[in-house]
Structures are given as C-alpha cells and as structure tokens.
Design a protein around this motif. Structure first.
Motif, PDB file in Angstrom:
ATOM      1  N   UNK A  34       6.907  46.908  69.899  1.00  0.00           N
ATOM      2  CA  UNK A  34       7.010  48.359  69.740  1.00  0.00           C
ATOM      3  C   UNK A  34       8.285  48.850  70.426  1.00  0.00           C
ATOM      4  N   UNK A  36       9.330  52.681  71.973  1.00  0.00           N
ATOM      5  CA  UNK A  36       8.947  54.056  72.248  1.00  0.00           C
ATOM      6  C   UNK A  36      10.159  54.811  72.793  1.00  0.00           C
ATOM      7  N   UNK A  44       5.437  59.500  75.826  1.00  0.00           N
ATOM      8  CA  UNK A  44       6.131  58.536  74.978  1.00  0.00           C
ATOM      9  C   UNK A  44       5.769  58.742  73.517  1.00  0.00           C
ATOM     10  N   UNK A  51       4.339  44.101  63.388  1.00  0.00           N
ATOM     11  CA  UNK A  51       3.152  43.255  63.527  1.00  0.00           C
ATOM     12  C   UNK A  51       3.359  41.932  62.802  1.00  0.00           C
ATOM     13  N   UNK A  94       2.469  43.768  72.889  1.00  0.00           N
ATOM     14  CA  UNK A  94       1.013  43.770  73.059  1.00  0.00           C
ATOM     15  C   UNK A  94       0.552  42.442  73.615  1.00  0.00           C
ATOM     16  N   UNK A 100      -9.613  44.785  74.868  1.00  0.00           N
ATOM     17  CA  UNK A 100      -8.586  45.787  74.569  1.00  0.00           C
ATOM     18  C   UNK A 100      -7.237  45.095  74.478  1.00  0.00           C
ATOM     19  N   UNK A 101      -6.302  45.770  73.964  1.00  0.00           N
ATOM     20  CA  UNK A 101      -4.959  45.230  73.808  1.00  0.00           C
ATOM     21  C   UNK A 101      -4.041  45.982  74.758  1.00  0.00           C
ATOM     22  N   UNK A 105       5.426  46.749  79.131  1.00  0.00           N
ATOM     23  CA  UNK A 105       6.648  47.507  78.880  1.00  0.00           C
ATOM     24  C   UNK A 105       7.844  46.877  79.565  1.00  0.00           C
TER      25      UNK A 105
ATOM     26  N   UNK B  31     -10.285  52.600  72.946  1.00  0.00           N
ATOM     27  CA  UNK B  31      -9.524  52.155  74.115  1.00  0.00           C
ATOM     28  C   UNK B  31      -8.725  53.281  74.739  1.00  0.00           C
ATOM     29  N   UNK B  33      -6.159  54.154  78.420  1.00  0.00           N
ATOM     30  CA  UNK B  33      -5.326  53.477  79.415  1.00  0.00           C
ATOM     31  C   UNK B  33      -4.754  54.487  80.402  1.00  0.00           C
ATOM     32  N   UNK B  35      -1.419  54.559  83.078  1.00  0.00           N
ATOM     33  CA  UNK B  35      -0.200  53.929  83.563  1.00  0.00           C
ATOM     34  C   UNK B  35       0.419  54.807  84.639  1.00  0.00           C
ATOM     35  N   UNK B  43       6.700  51.327  82.671  1.00  0.00           N
ATOM     36  CA  UNK B  43       5.301  51.726  82.808  1.00  0.00           C
ATOM     37  C   UNK B  43       4.486  50.524  83.275  1.00  0.00           C
ATOM     38  N   UNK B  45       0.511  49.208  84.056  1.00  0.00           N
ATOM     39  CA  UNK B  45      -0.866  49.521  83.724  1.00  0.00           C
ATOM     40  C   UNK B  45      -1.737  49.499  84.982  1.00  0.00           C
ATOM     41  N   UNK B  48      -7.660  50.128  82.326  1.00  0.00           N
ATOM     42  CA  UNK B  48      -7.954  50.524  80.969  1.00  0.00           C
ATOM     43  C   UNK B  48      -9.455  50.419  80.710  1.00  0.00           C
ATOM     44  N   UNK B  50     -12.303  49.941  77.358  1.00  0.00           N
ATOM     45  CA  UNK B  50     -12.475  49.658  75.941  1.00  0.00           C
ATOM     46  C   UNK B  50     -13.786  50.203  75.401  1.00  0.00           C
ATOM     47  N   UNK B  56     -11.486  47.842  82.931  1.00  0.00           N
ATOM     48  CA  UNK B  56     -10.861  46.609  83.404  1.00  0.00           C
ATOM     49  C   UNK B  56      -9.627  46.953  84.211  1.00  0.00           C
ATOM     50  N   UNK B  90       0.721  58.473  83.222  1.00  0.00           N
ATOM     51  CA  UNK B  90       0.589  58.643  81.780  1.00  0.00           C
ATOM     52  C   UNK B  90      -0.724  58.047  81.308  1.00  0.00           C
ATOM     53  N   UNK B  96      -5.845  50.347  66.490  1.00  0.00           N
ATOM     54  CA  UNK B  96      -5.083  49.317  65.756  1.00  0.00           C
ATOM     55  C   UNK B  96      -3.798  48.922  66.475  1.00  0.00           C
ATOM     56  N   UNK B  97      -3.877  48.690  67.749  1.00  0.00           N
ATOM     57  CA  UNK B  97      -2.759  48.220  68.570  1.00  0.00           C
ATOM     58  C   UNK B  97      -1.683  49.260  68.832  1.00  0.00           C
ATOM     59  N   UNK B  98      -1.805  50.433  68.280  1.00  0.00           N
ATOM     60  CA  UNK B  98      -0.817  51.478  68.558  1.00  0.00           C
ATOM     61  C   UNK B  98      -1.371  52.432  69.599  1.00  0.00           C
ATOM     62  N   UNK B  99      -0.583  52.678  70.632  1.00  0.00           N
ATOM     63  CA  UNK B  99      -1.029  53.578  71.695  1.00  0.00           C
ATOM     64  C   UNK B  99      -0.390  54.953  71.533  1.00  0.00           C
ATOM     65  N   UNK B 101       0.289  58.552  73.561  1.00  0.00           N
ATOM     66  CA  UNK B 101       0.420  58.960  74.949  1.00  0.00           C
ATOM     67  C   UNK B 101       0.264  60.462  75.134  1.00  0.00           C
TER      68      UNK B 101
END
Lengths: 115, 110
Positions: A34, A36, A44, A51, A94, A100-101, A105, B31, B33, B35, B43, B45, B48, B50, B56, B90, B96-99, B101
C-alpha cells in the motif's frame, strides 16, 4: 521480522517535475502493498494498493506504483507533481497475524513542492 | 464512504492522569487498530481488535490498554499518562486488507 524501508526522509521537487518515492520491503512471500498519503493535520488516505496481478497499479490523484518482486520494491511515481501533492507519504505492507491483518509502515517520506 | 471518527483532535493531560481515546467507525468492520505516529518512526501498532471483546497486542503495547465492548467502538486507554506518550494517535478500521484511518488525536502529556 518484516520491515519496510523508505530510504528518502525528505524529497524536494519543482512543480511539474516527475516524482519517484522509493519503498523496499523485507518479507518472506509476496505481500500486500500500500501507499498512503498524509496531509498536515490529517489522517492517512489510501493512494493505491497491490494484492496480485498486473504489477503496475494506478491510484488516485494521478499516482502509480510498480511492484518488482526481484528488487522487493514498490516505488510510487507521478509524472507531473502539483503543489497540492506536498505531504508525507507512507509505504506499508500487510502482515498476517492471528485473525487480523496488520500493516507494517515505513518511516515516511516528506515531499516538498517548489513553485 | 467509510467514516472513522476520533473523539478529540487535540488533548492535553498531566502526568499520571488516566486518558481515554475513543474511536468509532460506521461501516461494521470487524478489525480495528490503534497506532501512534512519531516523527521519523512512521506508524507503530499499539493494539488491534478483530472482534468485540477480542484484542491483540501490537508492537508497542506497554503503557496502554484497549476496550472493545461494541463493534463500532474501540477505545485506547492510558492508565497513567507519561510524557513519553506525547504523540499523534491514529485509529483505523479495516475491510479486505484495506485500512481506513481517522483524523488522529494529538495528545500532549505535561
């Protein structure tokens, strides 16, 4: 352990010039990648993501990035920079962990655009 | 559009105070998170989650705890704030793996 490296802390370009921001990752398999962008005082915003499939991905605001597996790189490019592109840019990967994923950064690249 | 909101943009607290940072997302994401962002470090972590009531530890959980009683809300707690917790915090939620913010909370601990 996974890591993401952005070797350039600060880059300065003139408006209208081309831009390339570098990103390298250390990861055992093909990661999800990714870019950002963070404008001053803001959260962000996702520019683009990779992917699988075509290794050249297009994002918002005219940005693109190319995944090069052989170089473990995912560099961000823009052919002509606008003054509004001045911001901090973060590359992220990722990591699979538990249910969780997690994103790992890079430390960020601050972009200054000269008039 | 996905919206992630954080309760405060700026916060000033004193050493030893208990601090709550709230985050709410409106897209039913599983999910979430937390940061912290510091110059030159990107950033990192903290924690987080789930699922509701599940959490976790991330990379730097020391000095922090979290709470997720409802799916849309994820709280970060500083039990006894210290000056080295002065930072930008933050929150994010993911699908789907996209966060996605929030705008961030700049916390200063005096």
């Amino acid at each position: 352990a996974q890591s993401v490296t952005q070797p350039d802390i600060h880059i300065t370009v003139s408006e209208g010039a081309s831009l390339e921001l570098r990103c390298n990752y250390s990861y055992g398999a093909t990661p999800y990648l990714f870019w950002y962008v963070q404008s001053p005082g803001q959260g962000l915003q996702l520019l683009l993501k990779y992917f699988s499939g075509d290794t050249l991905v297009q994002g918002i605001k005219g940005f693109e990035a190319e995944f090069k597996r052989s170089q473990s790189s995912f560099n961000l490019r823009k052919p002509s920079v606008h003054w509004s592109d001045a911001a901090e840019y973060f590359c992220a990967v990722v990591l699979l962990s538990g249910s969780a994923r997690q994103l790992t950064f890079g430390s960020g690249t601050q972009l200054t655009v000269l008039p | 559009d996905v919206k992630v909101t954080q309760s405060s943009r700026y916060l000033v607290k004193r050493t030893g105070e208990k601090v709550f940072l709230e985050c709410v997302q409106d897209m039913d994401h599983e999910n979430m998170f937390w940061y912290r962002q510091d110059p030159g470090l990107g950033l990192r972590l903290i924690y987080f989650s789930y699922d509701v009531k599940m959490k976790e530890k991330g990379d730097i959980p020391e000095g922090y705890s979290v709470s997720r009683e409802k799916k849309e809300r994820f709280s970060l707690i500083l039990e006894s704030a210290s000056t080295n917790q002065t930072s930008m915090y933050l929150c994010a939620s993911s699908l789907n793996n996209e966060q996605f913010f929030g705008p961030g909370t700049r916390l200063t601990v005096l």
